[in-house]
Design a protein around this motif. Structure first.
Motif, short mmCIF file in Angstrom:
data_model
loop_
_atom_site.label_atom_id
_atom_site.label_comp_id
_atom_site.label_asym_id
_atom_site.label_seq_id
_atom_site.Cartn_x
_atom_site.Cartn_y
_atom_site.Cartn_z
N LEU A 1 0.84 -1.19 0.00
CA LEU A 1 0.00 0.00 0.00
C LEU A 1 0.88 1.24 0.00
O LEU A 1 2.03 1.20 0.44
CB LEU A 1 -0.91 0.01 1.23
N GLU A 2 0.29 2.34 -0.44
CA GLU A 2 1.02 3.61 -0.44
C GLU A 2 0.09 4.73 0.01
O GLU A 2 -1.05 4.82 -0.45
CB GLU A 2 1.55 3.89 -1.85
N ILE A 3 0.59 5.55 0.91
CA ILE A 3 -0.13 6.73 1.36
C ILE A 3 0.49 7.92 0.63
O ILE A 3 1.70 8.12 0.70
CB ILE A 3 0.01 6.92 2.89
N PRO A 4 -0.33 8.69 -0.09
CA PRO A 4 0.22 9.83 -0.83
C PRO A 4 0.88 10.87 0.09
O PRO A 4 0.53 10.98 1.26
CB PRO A 4 -0.99 10.45 -1.53
N ALA A 5 1.79 11.61 -0.47
CA ALA A 5 2.50 12.65 0.27
C ALA A 5 1.55 13.77 0.68
O ALA A 5 0.54 14.02 0.04
CB ALA A 5 3.63 13.21 -0.60
N LEU B 1 4.61 15.25 5.50
CA LEU B 1 5.03 13.87 5.31
C LEU B 1 5.11 13.56 3.81
O LEU B 1 4.20 13.91 3.07
CB LEU B 1 4.03 12.90 5.95
N GLY B 2 6.18 12.92 3.42
CA GLY B 2 6.27 12.47 2.03
C GLY B 2 5.48 11.17 1.88
O GLY B 2 4.70 10.79 2.75
N THR B 3 5.70 10.49 0.80
CA THR B 3 5.02 9.23 0.54
C THR B 3 5.40 8.20 1.62
O THR B 3 6.55 8.13 2.04
CB THR B 3 5.44 8.69 -0.85
N ILE B 4 4.40 7.43 2.03
CA ILE B 4 4.61 6.37 3.01
C ILE B 4 4.22 5.06 2.34
O ILE B 4 3.11 4.96 1.79
CB ILE B 4 3.76 6.60 4.28
N GLN B 5 5.09 4.07 2.36
CA GLN B 5 4.82 2.79 1.74
C GLN B 5 4.77 1.69 2.79
O GLN B 5 5.60 1.66 3.70
CB GLN B 5 5.88 2.47 0.70
N LEU B 6 3.79 0.80 2.64
CA LEU B 6 3.66 -0.38 3.50
C LEU B 6 3.88 -1.59 2.61
O LEU B 6 3.30 -1.67 1.52
CB LEU B 6 2.27 -0.46 4.11
#
Length: 161
Positions: A145-149, A153-158
């Motif tokens: 999954l990815e949370i947009p920036a 906070l920049g991009t967060i990836q799981l």
């Protein structure tokens, strides 16, 4: 000679443990401003009932300002100072950071399969405040999954294989 099989077994078990972890890649963006202060950041996991399960990390400079991480403060910070102290490091500058969650709660017990929520909250003096949330299934299946920036906070990836 008996040491080699033991080392091999340890290496294999370490590989299995890391494959069963949720990898979190977090970016703190470079912000062009006259006065830049490193953000305070908290990363934690909540269950479906929005109850804290595991505090992964906090990055703070002075304990008095941790209250600016509002949701974190209400959920964990004000009630469990020992836990916060045990999981706190210095604030970080712009860059990419890797964290992980091993599927255990704050007491070291494996959590039940189900829906969980990753929360990343950031607040910066003379800057903004952001709360990023991402629901994910913890059931032995891969997670990507990815949370947009956002501003702070920049991009967060799981990722979990």
């Amino acid at each position: 000679m008996k040491l080699k099989p033991l080392l091999l077994a340890l290496a294999l078990s370490a590989g299995l443990a890391s494959a069963n972890e949720l990898q979190i890649q977090l970016e703190i963006p470079a912000i062009d401003t006259g006065t830049y202060h490193r953000p305070y950041v908290a990363v934690w996991i909540e269950n479906e009932q929005q109850q804290p399960v595991r505090l992964i990390q906090t990055w703070v400079e002075k304990p008095d300002w941790i209250k600016d991480l509002r949701r974190f403060w209400r959920k964990i910070g004000r009630s469990d100072k020992a836990l916060v102290d045990a999981n706190t490091g210095a604030t970080k500058g712009p860059g990419q950071y890797k964290l992980s969650w091993d599927g255990k709660d704050d007491k070291g017990h494996a959590v039940a399969p189900g829906k969980y929520l990753l929360l990343v909250e950031a607040a910066r003096e003379q800057g903004g405040r952001n709360l990023a949330k991402q629901e994910f299934d913890w059931n032995g299946q891969p997670v990507k999954l990815e949370i947009p920036a956002s501003i702070e906070l920049g991009t967060i990836q799981l990722n979990k294989d």
